[in-house]
Structure formats: structure tokens, C-alpha cells
Scaffold this active site. Structure first.
Site, short mmCIF file in Angstrom:
data_model
loop_
_atom_site.label_atom_id
_atom_site.label_comp_id
_atom_site.label_asym_id
_atom_site.label_seq_id
_atom_site.Cartn_x
_atom_site.Cartn_y
_atom_site.Cartn_z
N ASP A 102 0.87 -1.17 0.00
CA ASP A 102 0.00 0.00 0.00
C ASP A 102 0.92 1.23 0.00
OD1 ASP A 102 -2.49 1.29 0.21
OD2 ASP A 102 -2.45 1.27 2.38
N LYS A 130 -1.06 -1.71 -4.67
CA LYS A 130 -1.84 -0.49 -4.92
C LYS A 130 -0.85 0.64 -5.16
CE LYS A 130 -5.07 -0.99 -1.32
NZ LYS A 130 -5.95 -0.40 -0.29
N PHE A 151 -10.40 -0.28 -0.92
CA PHE A 151 -10.11 -1.13 0.24
C PHE A 151 -10.61 -2.53 -0.08
CE2 PHE A 151 -10.18 -3.09 4.31
CZ PHE A 151 -9.08 -2.53 4.95
N ASP A 158 -8.12 -8.52 5.56
CA ASP A 158 -9.27 -8.38 6.44
C ASP A 158 -9.82 -6.96 6.49
OD1 ASP A 158 -7.05 -7.28 7.94
OD2 ASP A 158 -8.37 -7.31 9.68
P1 IMP Z 1 1.77 -0.42 3.94
O1 IMP Z 1 2.87 -0.31 4.96
O2 IMP Z 1 0.94 0.83 3.88
O3 IMP Z 1 2.24 -0.84 2.58
O4 IMP Z 1 0.78 -1.47 4.57
C1 IMP Z 1 0.49 -2.68 4.03
C2 IMP Z 1 -0.47 -3.40 4.97
O5 IMP Z 1 -1.68 -2.65 5.14
C3 IMP Z 1 -0.88 -4.71 4.35
O6 IMP Z 1 -0.02 -5.75 4.74
C4 IMP Z 1 -2.28 -4.90 4.86
O7 IMP Z 1 -2.25 -5.56 6.10
C5 IMP Z 1 -2.80 -3.50 5.07
N1 IMP Z 1 -3.64 -3.07 3.93
C6 IMP Z 1 -3.34 -2.17 2.98
N2 IMP Z 1 -4.35 -2.04 2.09
C7 IMP Z 1 -5.31 -2.89 2.48
C8 IMP Z 1 -6.62 -3.21 1.96
O8 IMP Z 1 -7.10 -2.70 0.93
N3 IMP Z 1 -7.32 -4.16 2.66
C9 IMP Z 1 -6.85 -4.76 3.78
N4 IMP Z 1 -5.64 -4.48 4.30
C10 IMP Z 1 -4.87 -3.55 3.66
#
Ligand code: IMP
Length: 180
Positions: A102, A130, A151, A158
Site C-alpha cells: 500500500d 496499490k 479497500f 481483512d
Molecule cells: P503499507 O505499509 O501501507 O504498505 O501497509 C500494508 C499493509 O496494510 C498490508 O499488509 C495490509 O495488512 C494493510 N492493507 C493495505 N491495504 C489494504 C486493503 O485494501 N485491505 C486490507 N488491508 C490492507
């Protein structure tokens, strides 16, 4: 339960085919051995289980569990380790296995952390991406399927602890989501 589940974004067959492709590439690239998959709990457990069965070389695995700090420090990318890996990664090829990239902050931090432990290499594999949400520039070496900025739930992902068991990747119903 059902009115929270929106449309299917990525059907299970498409996910399975991508996992096969990633497994083939990884088996070829690491055929000289010493590969450890490290899954990021909880979301990556289903992907890791599927991916590992598509890998045809010797491979070990472990899990790490992390949580982001509160909002004010989140932009720093510092994550708290809740459960560290149990195995020694020194002189091994580490492949971090993640459900979705993300902002990229979690993976950025984990990559730096593992690099301090003397591995042969540290690379990243994520089944969903994403890219529009990225805050740090990280290389996803084995990238699955790009999705829009929605999302998503299912295939390990989850919403408040629910829907990890959905076999397809679905969008969370926007109406429910906006009420939070
Ligand atoms: P980042 O550090 O922002 O890249 O976070 C990634 C983490 O956020 C993932 O491992 C997921 O646990 C959570 N996450 C990010 N987007 C989503 C989503 O659309 N649905 C559910 N969990 C998400």
C-alpha cells in the site's frame, strides 16, 4: 455479513494463475538454494501457503508479525515487531512475502531490518499492489496483481478481522466503509 462484501475485483482463478507464475519464477531464480520465505502476519498466511506449494526447490519459511505505530509516527515508517522470526537468516536468501503493498512503509522497514542480519539477499514478493498509494519508493521484486485504490478484503486480507477467508479478492462495500 454479506452486505459488507462488494464486487469481486480479482477472482480466485486469476489469483491462482499469478501465484503459479510467481512460484515458477522464484524456483528458477533461487535454484542454487538457501531460500527462506518470510510471511508478514496475518494477511500473508494464505498467499504464503499457496506460493510455497508452487515452489519446486528446497525452501524454508517463517513468519514475522508487525504493527504500525500510531498515526503521528506512521509516516516515519517505523513498525513495531510483535513476533520476530525464529530462524537465523544469516547467509540465506530472504524473500519477504506480503499480501499487499500500500504505502510501502511496512516493507521498507522490514527490508532494512533483515538487511542488518547478514543475509545473502533480501527481496520482496507481494500478491497485490496499490501503486497509487505509495509513500516510499520500494522495489517489489516479485509483483502479483496491480489493483486500483480500493479497500479490499479476502485472500488473507481483512476488514476489522473479518473476511480473510473469502477465496476471491473483493472490494469492501463503500457505504459501510464510509460510515466508519
Ligand atoms: P503499507 O505499509 O501501507 O504498505 O501497509 C500494508 C499493509 O496494510 C498490508 O499488509 C495490509 O495488512 C494493510 N492493507 C493495505 N491495504 C489494504 C486493503 O485494501 N485491505 C486490507 N488491508 C490492507
Amino acid at each position: 455479513m454479506n452486505n459488507e462484501i462488494g464486487k469481486i475485483l480479482v477472482p480466485r482463478e486469476v489469483i491462482a494463475e499469478k501465484v503459479r507464475e510467481l512460484g515458477r519464477r522464484i524456483s528458477e531464480d533461487y535454484k542454487d538454494g538457501d531460500l527462506i520465505l518470510i510471511g508478514v502476519l496475518k494477511g500473508a498466511f494464505i498467499f504464503l501457503a499457496d506460493l510455497m506449494r508452487e515452489i519446486t526447490i528446497n525452501v524454508d519459511m517463517d513468519f514475522i508479525s508487525v504493527s504500525s505505530y500510531a498515526n503521528d509516527t506512521k509516516s516515519s515508517g517505523i513498525v513495531r515487531i510483535i513476533k520476530d522470526v525464529d530462524i537465523n537468516i544469516s547467509n540465506k536468501h530472504v524473500l519477504i512475502v506480503e499480501d499487499i503493498v500500500d504505502t510501502g512503509l511496512t516493507l521498507n522497514h522490514l527490508k532494512e531490518l533483515f538487511q542488518t542480519r547478514g543475509p545473502k539477499s533480501v527481496k520482496i514478493c507481494a500478491i497485490f499492489d496499490k501503486p497509487s498509494r505509495r509513500k516510499v519508493d520500494i522495489t517489489v521484486d516479485y509483483k502479483g496483481i496491480e489493483i486500483p485504490n480500493e479497500f479490499v478484503i479476502g485472500y488473507g486480507l481483512d476488514y476489522q478481522g473479518r473476511y480473510r477467508n473469502l477465496p476471491d479478492l473483493c472490494v469492501l462495500n463503500q457505504e459501510i466503509y464510509k460510515k466508519e
